[in-house]
Design a protein around this motif. Structure first.
Motif, PDB file in Angstrom:
ATOM      1  N   SER A 111       0.817  -1.211   0.000  1.00  0.00           N
ATOM      2  CA  SER A 111       0.000   0.000   0.000  1.00  0.00           C
ATOM      3  C   SER A 111       0.854   1.266   0.000  1.00  0.00           C
ATOM      4  CB  SER A 111      -0.919  -0.016   1.223  1.00  0.00           C
ATOM      5  OG  SER A 111      -1.665   1.156   1.299  1.00  0.00           O
ATOM      6  N   LYS A 112       1.946   1.245   0.735  1.00  0.00           N
ATOM      7  CA  LYS A 112       2.781   2.443   0.873  1.00  0.00           C
ATOM      8  C   LYS A 112       3.829   2.597  -0.220  1.00  0.00           C
ATOM      9  CE  LYS A 112       2.740   3.313   5.827  1.00  0.00           C
ATOM     10  NZ  LYS A 112       3.582   3.371   7.046  1.00  0.00           N
TER      11      LYS A 112
ATOM     12  N   GLY B 290      -6.261   3.824  -2.171  1.00  0.00           N
ATOM     13  CA  GLY B 290      -6.227   4.878  -1.162  1.00  0.00           C
ATOM     14  C   GLY B 290      -7.212   4.611  -0.034  1.00  0.00           C
TER      15      GLY B 290
ATOM     16  N   ALA C 254      -5.709   2.088   2.151  1.00  0.00           N
ATOM     17  CA  ALA C 254      -4.674   2.729   2.971  1.00  0.00           C
ATOM     18  C   ALA C 254      -5.267   3.716   3.975  1.00  0.00           C
ATOM     19  CB  ALA C 254      -3.660   3.437   2.077  1.00  0.00           C
ATOM     20  N   ARG C 255      -6.583   3.834   3.997  1.00  0.00           N
ATOM     21  CA  ARG C 255      -7.321   4.702   4.935  1.00  0.00           C
ATOM     22  C   ARG C 255      -6.949   6.180   4.801  1.00  0.00           C
ATOM     23  NH1 ARG C 255      -6.361  -0.023   8.174  1.00  0.00           N
ATOM     24  NH2 ARG C 255      -8.330  -1.026   8.681  1.00  0.00           N
ATOM     25  N   ARG C 256      -6.779   6.617   3.552  1.00  0.00           N
ATOM     26  CA  ARG C 256      -6.506   8.029   3.318  1.00  0.00           C
ATOM     27  C   ARG C 256      -7.804   8.814   3.397  1.00  0.00           C
ATOM     28  NH1 ARG C 256      -3.185   8.563  -1.928  1.00  0.00           N
ATOM     29  NH2 ARG C 256      -3.418  10.740  -1.374  1.00  0.00           N
ATOM     30  N   ALA C 257      -7.723  10.066   3.740  1.00  0.00           N
ATOM     31  CA  ALA C 257      -8.893  10.937   3.869  1.00  0.00           C
ATOM     32  C   ALA C 257      -9.613  11.032   2.525  1.00  0.00           C
ATOM     33  CB  ALA C 257      -8.462  12.323   4.340  1.00  0.00           C
ATOM     34  N   SER C 258     -10.925  10.866   2.538  1.00  0.00           N
ATOM     35  CA  SER C 258     -11.692  10.774   1.290  1.00  0.00           C
ATOM     36  C   SER C 258     -11.604  12.036   0.436  1.00  0.00           C
ATOM     37  CB  SER C 258     -13.150  10.420   1.577  1.00  0.00           C
ATOM     38  OG  SER C 258     -13.758  11.416   2.357  1.00  0.00           O
TER      39      SER C 258
ATOM     40  N   GLU D 158      -9.105  14.274   0.225  1.00  0.00           N
ATOM     41  CA  GLU D 158      -7.763  14.293  -0.368  1.00  0.00           C
ATOM     42  C   GLU D 158      -7.658  13.220  -1.449  1.00  0.00           C
ATOM     43  OE1 GLU D 158      -3.367  12.593   0.779  1.00  0.00           O
ATOM     44  OE2 GLU D 158      -4.757  13.046   2.419  1.00  0.00           O
ATOM     45  N   LEU D 159      -8.220  12.064  -1.159  1.00  0.00           N
ATOM     46  CA  LEU D 159      -8.150  10.935  -2.076  1.00  0.00           C
ATOM     47  C   LEU D 159      -8.898  11.212  -3.372  1.00  0.00           C
ATOM     48  CD1 LEU D 159      -7.181   8.040  -2.408  1.00  0.00           C
ATOM     49  CD2 LEU D 159      -9.255   7.296  -1.241  1.00  0.00           C
TER      50      LEU D 159
ATOM     51  N   ARG E 261      -6.929  13.733  -5.465  1.00  0.00           N
ATOM     52  CA  ARG E 261      -5.752  13.111  -6.102  1.00  0.00           C
ATOM     53  C   ARG E 261      -6.184  12.226  -7.274  1.00  0.00           C
ATOM     54  NH1 ARG E 261      -0.563  12.640  -7.705  1.00  0.00           N
ATOM     55  NH2 ARG E 261       0.292  10.574  -7.415  1.00  0.00           N
TER      56      ARG E 261
ATOM     57  N   ASN F  68      -1.416   6.212  -4.362  1.00  0.00           N
ATOM     58  CA  ASN F  68      -0.781   6.340  -3.044  1.00  0.00           C
ATOM     59  C   ASN F  68       0.643   6.879  -3.124  1.00  0.00           C
ATOM     60  OD1 ASN F  68      -3.004   5.480  -1.555  1.00  0.00           O
ATOM     61  ND2 ASN F  68      -2.429   3.324  -1.717  1.00  0.00           N
TER      62      ASN F  68
END
Length: 189
Positions: free
Chosen positions: A50-51, A76, A79-83, A85-86, A89, A126
């Motif tokens: 993921s990273k 994303g 990876a539990r990124r903020a929706s 921001e995701l 991107r 990501n």
């Protein structure tokens, strides 16, 4: 360098197997692959992939029930990124790849070349250090394959992205910064 390896596997059949091992999809039956001094076998491989790794496969592996935007966002979300921001991107990547007008289309509504560009955007979401591509143009017609090849080199230049690409396409391979040839599971040159 982040990577070192001493890989030995009775199952090592060739290039795709090696790519899968480097990306933590498979582990060698002998030896080890190290990332930043640690054995891949001792890492949380889901977190590692993921990273640090993005994957592009020959068959796009897009989920049919999701739109292009949704497919790009999936890694994303994992990876539990903020929706917010995701989504921003993902839209940026689709725009960069000439697909912003197709972001609400499902894979069945996209051409093969468009589907593969969605898969490339998904691999980039990501911001991984390395994109691994396994025969990424093998399922495309020559026009779309040429466009994908140029896209990889453009992304390399614009984003500083590193690609490891498995291909049987010699003209594509000749465009690379470095070529390593494998035959019957052995590095030949």
């Amino acid at each position: 360098s982040d990577w070192s390896s001493d890989v030995c596997s009775s199952d090592l059949s060739g290039k795709s197997t090696l790519l899968n091992m480097l990306g933590g999809l498979d582990l060698p039956t002998g030896g080890e692959i190290r990332f930043r001094g640690r054995s891949l076998a001792k890492l949380d491989l889901d977190e590692f992939r993921s990273k640090y790794i993005g994957f592009v496969f020959q068959f796009h592996n897009l989920l049919p029930e999701f739109t292009a935007l949704g497919n790009v966002m999936i890694p994303g979300m994992i990876a539990r990124r903020a929706s917010g921001e995701l989504e921003g991107r993902a839209m940026e990547l689709l725009d960069m790849l000439g697909l912003s007008h197709r972001n609400d289309h499902k894979p069945s509504q996209l051409s093969g070349g468009e589907q593969q560009r969605v898969a490339v955007a998904r691999a980039l979401i990501n911001k991984p250090g390395l994109i691994m591509a396994d025969e990424p143009s093998g399922n495309l017609d020559s026009k779309n394959a040429d466009e994908l090849h140029r896209l990889f080199f453009r992304l390399r230049d614009e984003l500083g992205q590193t690609f490891v690409i498995v291909t049987h396409n010699n003209s594509f391979a000749s465009m690379a910064d470095r070529v390593i040839r494998m035959e019957d599971g052995q590095v030949r040159e």
